[in-house]
Design an enzyme around this catalytic site. Sequence first.
Site: not given
Ligand code: PEP
Ligand code: MG
Length: 587
Positions: A193, A300, A336, A435, A458-459, A469, A506
Amino acid sequence: MAEKTLTGIPAAPGIAIGEVFLFKHDEPEFREYPVTKTMLESEIERFEESLKQTRRQLTALRNRMAKLVGEAVARIFEAQSAMLDDIEFTGMIRRGIRKDGLNAEAIVHRTAHSFHDAFAAMDDEVFRCKAQDVRDVGHRIVKNLLGKGDVTIGPLEHPAVIVTDDLLPSDVIHLLRQNIQAVAADLGGSTSHTAILTRSLEVPSVVGLRELTTLVQNGDRIIVNGNSGKIILNPQKLTTKSYIVKRKRYEEYLESLSDIEHLPAETTDGHRIFLKANIELPGEAGAVLKHGGEGIGLFRSEYLFLTRNVIPDEEDQYRDYRKVIESVAPHPVTIRTFDLGGDKVFTDLPLPAEPNPFMGWRAIRVFFDHPNLLRTQLRAVLRAAVAGPTKIMFPLISDVHEIRRLKEMLEEVKSELETEQVEMNPDIEIGAMIELPSAVVMADSIAEEVDFFSIGTNDLTQFVLAVDRGNERVRMLFRPLHPAMIRMIKTTVEAAHSAGIDVAMCGEMAANPAATMLLVGLKLNELSVSPLALGEIKKIIRSMSYEEAVDFAEKAFEFDTAEELEHYCIDEMKHRFADLPIWFNSS
Ligand code: PEP
Ligand code: MG
């Protein structure tokens, strides 16, 4: 000194050439020494001066943060300022200096720590938050006494590159300072993040540099290439020259994008993609519009917890959401719900240390134990939604049962507001983040319960490939362009479209230019990317036909390794867009 190149993870684009400003998260170092009786009063005077300086810094910080990131964060600094007027705290320091005959640094440090320990031991969370405050304020006063100034606020005297051990979400303050040319950090991954935050704030950054802080000193020359992930220490003249050229080329490229930023994200045969932006802080909404975003695809909201100590109340949240919604209306904003946990461990919620925080007590799971946290957020969102089109999205959904529970809570909150006759907009769309692999597999049933999907790659990548990650040791294995991933995306899109709903993406994959053609061809309806990536992704979308993208995506299923799929995508994009910085800036 010899030139040295290190390679880390590119986290935010851009090139900076400058001097190192070392920032480590450690305690201020000071010497304890006796003060003679005749000098005691001037030692107290020195302490009083440092209090004034600290108060000025905190007020400046408060005002700046209120403007840039909203009221919720700004309040923290009001609470810290109040400590300076706390007669018990400052009185104990004055008495300590007189009685023990020691320098102010030693007594401030000792007093702040004893207050901290006393607060930290209390059960009440409000006091535990105060513990953080008092320690922070103590450090700040000690630094001022040492004449080290304020390493947390105010413009740097000269433009500089921040070199740090780790960039914590709460370090956003540093990034908001003027004169910050770039950030280079020992720790972190590209979808951590903190990396996401530097991208949003348009500060070039490279993370995951391991031992960089041990290799540099303040004032060393450094080049940061946020496009390639390379850091050059003590660059030779020739190297600097070549980077000046690279930087110019990159700036020209950005300039060329500004011409198309405000055109629609449409393929040559008229197929429209909604291109939106991800934001972390309310103050970024302006950047979204500046770069031509058609709304916010991911806000976020957990970043409202930033910089500790405050669980934002309904009014603070309402003001921040409303500010964002108003500024991008008539474009929609997708808020979110708080995704706390994982690497977003803000200390104001007692999130226990966990061996696997990304798979632990996180996101909506926290709400099921603390329903009021969600209720407050939903109240604020529904109230703010009168200012413009708003959507709510729930992260980390694993099955339809969770969505049903969350929807029930939303309905309860709506009737609560109705009974109270509070102005609100009940017409908001509900979305599920896809995700988790289980959500992909169950996408058809989840689709029946929501108005849209948003794929969080990402998740999803981390869980599909079992690759943490944020763990830089396994970063070579974190590959969104993996055949397993595109199958997951296809399943999700098909389930959504069969149920008649749209699918957004996203996660960071949406901002990867090498993936754009594939994603359009996989029939995603919306891409949401960092504001800085909007122009580039739009340029790519506008230069292909939908038909060829669909064809391209179909062929992608012939590959069964990530290497092959990556080559397939990169080769095609390199061939079409030789001028993209990811190629010409890759060294
Ligand atoms: C993701 O997981 O791709 C996402 C957009 O949320 P975050 O990166 O905040 O977990
Ligand atoms: Mg995520």
